[in-house]
Design a protein around this motif. Structure first.
Motif, PDB file in Angstrom:
ATOM      1  N   LEU A  91      38.459  25.961  60.384  1.00  0.00           N
ATOM      2  CA  LEU A  91      38.171  27.236  59.752  1.00  0.00           C
ATOM      3  C   LEU A  91      38.261  27.054  58.238  1.00  0.00           C
ATOM      4  CD1 LEU A  91      37.746  29.928  61.267  1.00  0.00           C
ATOM      5  CD2 LEU A  91      40.161  30.409  60.914  1.00  0.00           C
ATOM      6  N   THR A  92      37.416  27.755  57.520  1.00  0.00           N
ATOM      7  CA  THR A  92      37.482  27.738  56.060  1.00  0.00           C
ATOM      8  C   THR A  92      37.660  29.173  55.581  1.00  0.00           C
ATOM      9  OG1 THR A  92      35.118  28.107  55.825  1.00  0.00           O
ATOM     10  CG2 THR A  92      35.840  25.798  55.977  1.00  0.00           C
ATOM     11  N   PRO A  93      38.026  29.364  54.313  1.00  0.00           N
ATOM     12  CA  PRO A  93      38.121  30.739  53.825  1.00  0.00           C
ATOM     13  C   PRO A  93      36.809  31.493  54.053  1.00  0.00           C
ATOM     14  CG  PRO A  93      39.050  29.240  52.205  1.00  0.00           C
ATOM     15  CD  PRO A  93      38.450  28.391  53.289  1.00  0.00           C
ATOM     16  N   ALA A  94      35.684  30.790  53.883  1.00  0.00           N
ATOM     17  CA  ALA A  94      34.383  31.447  54.035  1.00  0.00           C
ATOM     18  C   ALA A  94      34.153  31.883  55.480  1.00  0.00           C
ATOM     19  CB  ALA A  94      33.272  30.511  53.582  1.00  0.00           C
ATOM     20  N   SER A  95      34.478  31.003  56.458  1.00  0.00           N
ATOM     21  CA  SER A  95      34.223  31.401  57.841  1.00  0.00           C
ATOM     22  C   SER A  95      35.229  32.461  58.305  1.00  0.00           C
ATOM     23  CB  SER A  95      34.218  30.173  58.763  1.00  0.00           C
ATOM     24  OG  SER A  95      35.439  29.480  58.712  1.00  0.00           O
ATOM     25  N   ALA A  96      36.467  32.404  57.781  1.00  0.00           N
ATOM     26  CA  ALA A  96      37.443  33.465  58.100  1.00  0.00           C
ATOM     27  C   ALA A  96      36.924  34.801  57.585  1.00  0.00           C
ATOM     28  CB  ALA A  96      38.803  33.137  57.494  1.00  0.00           C
ATOM     29  N   SER A  97      36.362  34.770  56.377  1.00  0.00           N
ATOM     30  CA  SER A  97      35.775  35.972  55.775  1.00  0.00           C
ATOM     31  C   SER A  97      34.606  36.492  56.605  1.00  0.00           C
ATOM     32  CB  SER A  97      35.238  35.619  54.395  1.00  0.00           C
ATOM     33  OG  SER A  97      35.962  36.233  53.414  1.00  0.00           O
ATOM     34  N   THR A  98      33.772  35.547  57.073  1.00  0.00           N
ATOM     35  CA  THR A  98      32.614  35.930  57.882  1.00  0.00           C
ATOM     36  C   THR A  98      33.065  36.655  59.148  1.00  0.00           C
ATOM     37  OG1 THR A  98      31.500  33.967  57.091  1.00  0.00           O
ATOM     38  CG2 THR A  98      30.518  35.055  58.990  1.00  0.00           C
ATOM     39  N   LEU A  99      34.117  36.096  59.790  1.00  0.00           N
ATOM     40  CA  LEU A  99      34.643  36.732  61.002  1.00  0.00           C
ATOM     41  C   LEU A  99      35.109  38.156  60.705  1.00  0.00           C
ATOM     42  CD1 LEU A  99      35.865  36.509  63.984  1.00  0.00           C
ATOM     43  CD2 LEU A  99      38.012  36.053  62.800  1.00  0.00           C
TER      44      LEU A  99
END
Lengths: 204, 253
Positions: free
Chosen positions: A34-42
């Motif tokens: 997980l990256t900050p970007a994918s956590a944000s996307t979720l």
């Protein structure tokens, strides 16, 4: 022909959508950190769903069903349920744990669905994501009519195999701690009878 | 001059009192619940719950349904504006110049062009309230949170916040500036505004007080979490990691 093309397009669109969501949230078995970007996307997906639900004008029953779907899709309900049950979960059988998780998911999505329903007419905006310990914190701001904006934070982890949220903080008040206290008290009231608790949560 | 000194002395005395009351509790563990007076607190909680059910909740319904929404909003605005000088003083005591400026600006704008604070043009200008009270000031000064206490009528608190509430009786310059009978207006509006809040958040408050399996424990947890958040005493280490709970491991690492 037209029919066929339409089907093809919509199937392709759907597959792309599915693939995109796999890419964003990771798949069990596929090691994708997980990256900050994918956590944000979720969290953006969660918040978009919440925004459309609270402004849909549908009945309470329909809205609460929608919230159960949000918890099942985006939340790590196994972990949330097990944490809420705490030490009492150790003596539970596999079957009891599965039944508890189902009943708890029903109970918690109704409870939090009711609270989020009070956000009707407002909207939640995603701000920043950052790594904390072994997970990600995604900060959002709830803007409701006639009220000062306030903070809603989602904690996201992929240790279930998929990127999912496992805790929500509304103005600093967190779901895991509140529910462990509540479930513990409910169990005490039923003299530790987990099966009785499961039956009551189903009716919540 | 002597008059002012007397007032300043009283505030100072109250501040010392606040510090010593908050200071005599055990060392602070801000992530945990310290509740040595639980049995007394639970009795007070039962009293408060009965008070809510028989008096506060019914009055709040009459107020919430009987008084027009715009009037309620005006009363709440007036009460909040009248308490701003206290938030201004506390922001200064905390060394929070920006917060003090914001509260000072709000008070001037809302008092002068918001009809004594009945309207809230400052919020529309993008200057929301920066709440500050003496309990928070004590926290900034390093006083320990102390034990959890549930106060009669006032509800959940801590030793530090209870001391802060006593001191805040004296921290609002407005209360010294106003003469009778005008000085009765802010507390009356404040009380009415509380009933308005009880009505507006009725579902949430009811769910804690009357639907929870242990309303005392739930109210205690909610208060401590939201207060620590407000005071800014939360840290990353305190965040629960349910994947690392010794007996809670659902997934293999």
């Amino acid at each position: 022909m037209t029919q066929f093309t339409m089907n093809n397009i919509s199937r392709r669109a759907m597959l792309t959508g599915v693939a995109a969501s796999f890419a964003a949230f990771g798949l069990p078995g596929i090691a994708r950190a997980l990256t900050p970007a994918s956590a944000s996307t979720l969290v953006t997906s969660v918040v978009d769903d919440i925004n459309s639900i609270i402004n849909s004008g549908r009945s309470e029953a329909a809205i609460l069903r929608d919230f159960e779907r949000i918890f099942l899709t985006y939340g790590d309900v196994n972990t949330i349920a097990r944490y809420a049950l705490g030490a009492d979960g150790r003596s539970a059988s596999r079957a009891q744990m599965a039944a508890f998780t189902d009943a708890f998911t029903h109970y918690i999505s109704r409870k939090y669905g009711r609270r989020f329903r009070e956000f009707e007419g407002g909207r939640i905006e995603v701000n920043a994501a950052r790594e904390v310990k072994n997970f990600y914190e995604v900060r959002t701001t709830a803007r409701l009519r006639g009220e000062a904006p306030f903070s809603v934070v989602f904690l996201v982890s992929d240790r279930s195999g998929q990127g999912k949220f496992f805790n929500i903080f509304i103005e600093g008040i967190n779901m895991l701690a509140s529910e462990r206290t509540e479930i513990g008290a409910m169990l005490d009231r039923r003299r530790g009878n987990l099966d009785a608790l499961i039956q009551d949560l189903k009716r919540a | 001059m002597q008059f002012i000194d007397f007032k300043a002395g009283r505030v100072f005395f109250a501040a010392i009192l606040g510090l010593s009351v908050a200071g005599c509790s055990v060392p602070d563990q801000p992530t945990e619940i310290h509740d040595p007076y639980e049995s007394t607190n639970r009795r007070v909680h039962d009293f408060n719950r009965n008070l809510d059910r028989t008096i506060v909740r019914p009055i709040s319904e009459v107020y919430g349904e009987g008084v027009p929404g715009r009037a309620q909003q005006g009363i709440s605005n007036f009460a909040a504006n009248a308490s701003l000088p206290s938030a201004f003083v506390n922001a200064i005591l905390q060394g929070d110049i920006e917060g003090a400026g914001q509260n000072g600006f709000r008070f001037v704008v809302n008092t002068l062009i918001g009809f004594a604070g009945i309207l809230d043009p400052a919020t529309e200008m993008g200057i929301p309230e920066e709440s500050a009270d003496f309990g928070e000031t004590l926290a900034v000064w390093g006083a320990a949170e102390g034990a959890y206490v549930e106060l009669p009528v006032l509800g959940p608190s801590t030793q530090r916040d209870a001391a802060g509430r006593i001191v805040d009786i004296f921290t609002n310059p407005l209360s010294y500036a106003l003469e009778a009978p005008v000085n009765a207006l802010p507390p009356i509006a404040g009380a009415a505004s509380r009933f308005g809040d009880r009505y507006r958040f009725s579902d949430t408050i009811d769910s804690v007080l009357y639907e929870s399996a242990d309303s005392y424990a739930q109210a205690r947890l909610l208060y401590l979490q939201s207060r620590r958040f407000e005071v800014g005493q939360t840290n990353d280490d305190a965040l629960i990691d349910p994947y690392e709970d010794p007996y809670d491991t659902v997934y293999d690492e």
